[in-house]
Design an enzyme around this catalytic site. Structure first.
Site, PDB file in Angstrom:
ATOM      1  N   ILE A  17       0.799  -1.497  -0.034  1.00 47.82           N
ATOM      2  CA  ILE A  17      -0.497  -0.103   0.023  1.00 47.82           C
ATOM      3  C   ILE A  17       1.019   1.123  -0.118  1.00 47.82           C
ATOM      4  O   ILE A  17       0.491   2.315  -0.847  1.00 47.82           O
ATOM      5  CB  ILE A  17      -1.166   0.334   1.740  1.00 47.82           C
ATOM      6  CG1 ILE A  17      -1.707  -1.030   1.094  1.00 47.82           C
ATOM      7  CG2 ILE A  17      -2.025   1.253   1.372  1.00 47.82           C
ATOM      8  CD1 ILE A  17      -2.804  -1.518   1.941  1.00 47.82           C
ATOM      9  N   ASP A  36      12.043   3.017   3.827  1.00 41.71           N
ATOM     10  CA  ASP A  36      11.672   1.750   4.202  1.00 41.71           C
ATOM     11  C   ASP A  36      13.162   0.412   4.889  1.00 41.71           C
ATOM     12  O   ASP A  36      14.033   0.792   4.859  1.00 41.71           O
ATOM     13  CB  ASP A  36      11.225   0.797   2.976  1.00 41.71           C
ATOM     14  CG  ASP A  36      10.223  -0.404   3.232  1.00 41.71           C
ATOM     15  OD1 ASP A  36      10.567  -1.122   3.898  1.00 41.71           O
ATOM     16  OD2 ASP A  36       8.784   0.038   3.512  1.00 41.71           O
ATOM     17  N   TYR A 155      -1.683  -5.358  17.123  1.00 44.21           N
ATOM     18  CA  TYR A 155      -1.991  -4.497  15.923  1.00 44.21           C
ATOM     19  C   TYR A 155      -2.842  -4.272  16.242  1.00 44.21           C
ATOM     20  O   TYR A 155      -3.109  -2.340  15.891  1.00 44.21           O
ATOM     21  CB  TYR A 155      -1.786  -5.979  14.762  1.00 44.21           C
ATOM     22  CG  TYR A 155      -2.050  -5.084  13.120  1.00 44.21           C
ATOM     23  CD1 TYR A 155      -0.947  -4.436  13.203  1.00 44.21           C
ATOM     24  CD2 TYR A 155      -3.369  -4.964  12.845  1.00 44.21           C
ATOM     25  CE1 TYR A 155      -1.806  -3.918  11.639  1.00 44.21           C
ATOM     26  CE2 TYR A 155      -4.299  -4.360  11.624  1.00 44.21           C
ATOM     27  CZ  TYR A 155      -2.649  -3.743  11.574  1.00 44.21           C
ATOM     28  OH  TYR A 155      -2.937  -2.802  10.301  1.00 44.21           O
ATOM     29  N   LYS A 159      -3.144  -0.029  16.419  1.00 43.51           N
ATOM     30  CA  LYS A 159      -3.734   1.212  14.939  1.00 43.51           C
ATOM     31  C   LYS A 159      -4.664   1.670  16.395  1.00 43.51           C
ATOM     32  O   LYS A 159      -5.193   3.548  16.013  1.00 43.51           O
ATOM     33  CB  LYS A 159      -4.847   0.507  14.655  1.00 43.51           C
ATOM     34  CG  LYS A 159      -3.872  -0.578  13.089  1.00 43.51           C
ATOM     35  CD  LYS A 159      -2.852   0.494  12.683  1.00 43.51           C
ATOM     36  CE  LYS A 159      -1.632  -0.243  11.436  1.00 43.51           C
ATOM     37  NZ  LYS A 159      -1.218   1.307  10.747  1.00 43.51           N
ATOM     38  N   PRO A 185      -7.767   2.100   6.275  1.00 48.72           N
ATOM     39  CA  PRO A 185      -8.922   1.399   5.519  1.00 48.72           C
ATOM     40  C   PRO A 185      -8.757   0.089   5.987  1.00 48.72           C
ATOM     41  O   PRO A 185      -8.165  -0.314   6.941  1.00 48.72           O
ATOM     42  CB  PRO A 185      -6.683   0.296   4.638  1.00 48.72           C
ATOM     43  CG  PRO A 185      -6.227   1.947   5.734  1.00 48.72           C
ATOM     44  CD  PRO A 185      -7.075   2.212   6.850  1.00 48.72           C
TER      45      PRO A 185
END
Ligand SMILES: NC(=O)c1ccc[n+]([C@@H]2O[C@H](COP(=O)([O-])OP(=O)(O)OC[C@H]3O[C@@H](n4cnc5c(N)ncnc54)[C@H](O)[C@@H]3O)[C@@H](O)[C@H]2O)c1
Length: 248
Positions: A17, A36, A155, A159, A185
């Site tokens: 993404i 990255d 996770y 978020k 998303p």
């Protein structure tokens, strides 16, 4: 060319993404730093091959020295720094498991990237954005925060922290004309998900109002919007792009 002469950093942009965000911002005229821990050169070369501007940077966003150096290199190379897309995360490599089986080491590493990484990247770019009295920061959270999700506790909660940081940073940076928003998303068929054979299951499709799978390209328009002057009076907001699954 809504982002002509703008300079952007996209973290986690070597694949998936993040690479789609970087290509999209470059198509709109921005010079893009491809950041990255994986090799950023292929995506940067592709952008340059399409007459765009890109700077590949190997950076671990959990390391403050590296994030400070990242901001300095981008500002030195392009003269300024307008957009930060905090997309890097421990995501594609996660093995889902009940929360009792998540080790403290796994928990800490994930938080070091998904939460501390955003804190450090914002800390690194803020002096440049404050000095120029403008900036666009786009954080990447997930629709999973709004729904809760099993076997993914570190996770999902990371978020949630991204939502909290988006709102708090928007409050601290508003006086400097810096916008801080987030995209959330829904489950997207990125390279990472395709590689591990993750599919959007029948239940997820059933509760999605728009009955098709999401691909990275489906998210790009929202990031361009949040990077552009079209969203100048929006800050502290979370935009869900999940085909109509969660609401807030
Ligand atoms: N794919 C989905 O269904 C989905 C849904 C909601 C949100 N998201 C979020 O979108 C983003 C991209 O997801 P993706 O599906 O492309 O997964 P991905 O795992 O391929 O992307 C994460 C990228 O971040 C990089 N990264 C990891 N640790 C890093 C570090 N310490 N420093 C710098 N870079 C680092 C990875 O190398 C990778 O390129 C993530 O923030 C993810 O949480 C994904």
């Amino acid at each position: 060319m809504r982002l002509k002469d703008k300079v952007a950093i996209v973290t986690g942009a070597a694949q998936g993404i993040g690479a789609a965000y970087a290509r999209g911002l470059a198509r709109e005229g921005a010079a893009v730093a491809i950041v990255d821990i994986l090799d950023p050169n292929p995506v940067a070369k592709e952008i340059v091959g399409n007459d765009g501007k890109a700077l590949p940077l190997l950076v671990d966003v959990s390391d403050e020295k590296q994030t400070q150096e990242m901001a300095r290199k981008v500002a030195d190379t392009f003269g300024h720094l307008d957009i930060l897309v905090n997309n890097a995360a421990v995501y594609g490599t996660i093995v889902r498991k009940p929360f009792e089986e998540i080790t403290v080491e796994e928990w800490d590493r994930l938080y070091a990237v998904n939460v501390r990484g955003i804190f450090l990247c914002v800390k690194a770019v803020a002096p440049y954005m404050k000095a120029q009295q403008h900036g666009k920061i786009i954080n990447v959270t997930s629709s999973t925060f709004f729904k809760g999700n099993e076997h993914f506790l570190h996770y999902v909660s990371s978020k949630g922290a991204v939502v909290a940081m988006t709102r708090s940073l928007a409050r601290e940076l508003g006086n400097y004309n810096i916008n801080v928003n987030a995209i959330a998303p829904g489950q997207t068929l990125s390279e990472a998900n395709l590689k591990r054979g993750e599919q959007v299951d029948a239940h997820s499709l059933n509760i999605r109002l728009l009955k098709r799978r999401l691909f990275p390209e489906d998210l790009v328009g929202t990031v361009i919007y949040l990077s552009s002057s079209d969203s100048d009076m929006m800050t502290g907001q979370i935009l869900l792009v999940d085909g109509g699954t969660a609401f807030h």
